[in-house]
Structure formats: structure tokens, C-alpha cells
Design an enzyme around this catalytic site. Structure first.
Site, mmCIF file in Angstrom:
data_model
loop_
_atom_site.group_PDB
_atom_site.id
_atom_site.type_symbol
_atom_site.label_atom_id
_atom_site.label_comp_id
_atom_site.label_asym_id
_atom_site.label_seq_id
_atom_site.Cartn_x
_atom_site.Cartn_y
_atom_site.Cartn_z
ATOM 1 N N LEU A 189 0.837 -1.197 0.000
ATOM 2 C CA LEU A 189 0.000 0.000 0.000
ATOM 3 C C LEU A 189 0.876 1.253 0.000
ATOM 4 O O LEU A 189 1.761 1.396 0.847
ATOM 5 C CB LEU A 189 -0.915 0.009 1.220
ATOM 6 N N GLY A 230 2.367 -6.431 7.882
ATOM 7 C CA GLY A 230 2.312 -4.980 7.758
ATOM 8 C C GLY A 230 1.236 -4.557 6.782
ATOM 9 O O GLY A 230 0.068 -4.942 6.908
ATOM 10 N N ASP A 231 1.627 -3.777 5.776
ATOM 11 C CA ASP A 231 0.672 -3.345 4.743
ATOM 12 C C ASP A 231 0.922 -4.077 3.431
ATOM 13 O O ASP A 231 0.618 -3.571 2.357
ATOM 14 C CB ASP A 231 0.755 -1.832 4.541
ATOM 15 N N GLU A 232 1.466 -5.286 3.518
ATOM 16 C CA GLU A 232 1.740 -6.100 2.341
ATOM 17 C C GLU A 232 0.726 -7.232 2.218
ATOM 18 O O GLU A 232 0.437 -7.936 3.187
ATOM 19 C CB GLU A 232 3.152 -6.687 2.396
#
Length: 202
Positions: free
Chosen positions: A49, A90-92
Site C-alpha cells: 500500500l 504490515g501493509d503487504e
């Protein structure tokens, strides 16, 4: 029932409910085995993201967590039931898909994922400003010898997508890995030179 609940918790992300890294790798290895046996088309999409850290820094981690949940729901809504979408950490996020024509299939999936984030997210009540976010996507298409190599190639392509200005997808090409290796070697040489007080005039 308790055993099933414990197993589910061990294989799924507690925040989004999506498959976690362990389950993603397991399904990836199964997908690679099927592709090797039946010569099916496969692809892995590695999604990061853009600007998520800014959301955490400005709106707080609770808003960041809610954003991740909403992003996960949007991704799941635009994918086939046979696809796997998981949170890698995380944001993955990672998407596994198979049975696609490699000429355009993975890129079309990436377009749907990017488009899914085109509308703003409303988090924290009506008084809060909506959050706008995008995604960069690296794609590894085709059979690889191992899950680690497929993830590595998709990650290299993701780095190229970030370098291309974000909010886009990039399909892995072998020369990308060569460029990454050259960059790592140059960075290692520079660190060694600095550690030894060696300086070069350009």
C-alpha cells in the site's frame, strides 16, 4: 472444535481474517505443484500500500488497522473464489491466482486490485476526512523451482513498481534481478569503502 479454532488462528491474520504468511506459503507450494504436474498458468501478485505509513503517523494505528481491514475486504470482493488473497505482514498483501492466460491475465487482476482502492475510505466517523490510498504491485508469473524464488521475483517487481511512480503493476523480468544484484554489490562496496575511510573522487 477447539483444535479447529486454534488451527484457524495459527493460519489466519488476526486483524483481517485473511490467510497469513504461513498459509500463503503453503498454498503457494500447492499451486506450484499443480502447475508442475498439469502445466497450468499461475501468478503471484505482491501488493504494497502506497502511503500507509502516513496514515499511521497522522491518524493513529487504530485508523491504520481499520484501513487494512477495509482494504482486505475490497480485495476479496474483486477476486475469484478460486484465488487466494492473504496478508503477508504490515501493509503487504499477496494474491495467488492460477488458470490465467499469461499474456494479460495477471495484469488484469492487478488492474482490478488497484481500481478497488480508487474510492476513498471513510474511517473514524463522519467528522473525519476520508483516506485516499493506492497500491503498487509486483507480479511473478509462471512456474518457479520454489515458493521462495517466486516470492523473491514478485518482490523485485514490486520494487520496480515503486520506482516507477507507484500506483501501478510491474511484471517480473529476469534482468530486474540482475539490476538488483548489481545495486546490492555497489552498496556493499560503498559501505566497505566508508568503513575503511576510502573516498573516491568522481
Amino acid at each position: 472444535r477447539l483444535v479447529d479454532e486454534i488451527r484457524h488462528q495459527a493460519l489466519h491474520d488476526h486483524l483481517t481474517g485473511l490467510p497469513n504468511r504461513v498459509l500463503i506459503v503453503d498454498r503457494l507450494e500447492q499451486m506450484l505443484a499443480r502447475a508442475s504436474r498439469y502445466s497450468t498458468d499461475i501468478a503471484l501478485l505482491f501488493i504494497d500500500l502506497d502511503g500507509f505509513k502516513d496514515v499511521n503517523d497522522t491518524r493513529g494505528h487504530e485508523a491504520g488497522d481499520e484501513l487494512l481491514k477495509q482494504v482486505a475486504a475490497r480485495f476479496a470482493a474483486v477476486l475469484r473464489t478460486t484465488d487466494t488473497v492473504g496478508r503477508f505482514g504490515g501493509d503487504e498483501f499477496v494474491v495467488l491466482t492460477e488458470g490465467l492466460g499469461l499474456a494479460s491475465g495477471p495484469e488484469l487482476v492487478a488492474e482490478r486490485l488497484i481500481e478497488a482502492l480508487s474510492q476513498p475510505f471513510f474511517i473514524g466517523g463522519s467528522g473525519k476526512r476520508p483516506i485516499t490510498i493506492s497500491a503498487s504491485i509486483g507480479i511473478a508469473a509462471g512456474l518457479r523451482p520454489s515458493s521462495q524464488e517466486m516470492l523473491r521475483d514478485a518482490d523485485v517487481a514490486l520494487y520496480a513498481a515503486k520506482a516507477s511512480g507507484k500506483k501501478c503493476s510491474v511484471l517480473f523480468e529476469p534482468e530486474m534481478q540482475e539490476a538488483v544484484q548489481s545495486r546490492y554489490e555497489l552498496e556493499a562496496d560503498l559501505r566497505l569503502a566508508l568503513d575503511n575511510d576510502q573516498y573516491f573522487l568522481l
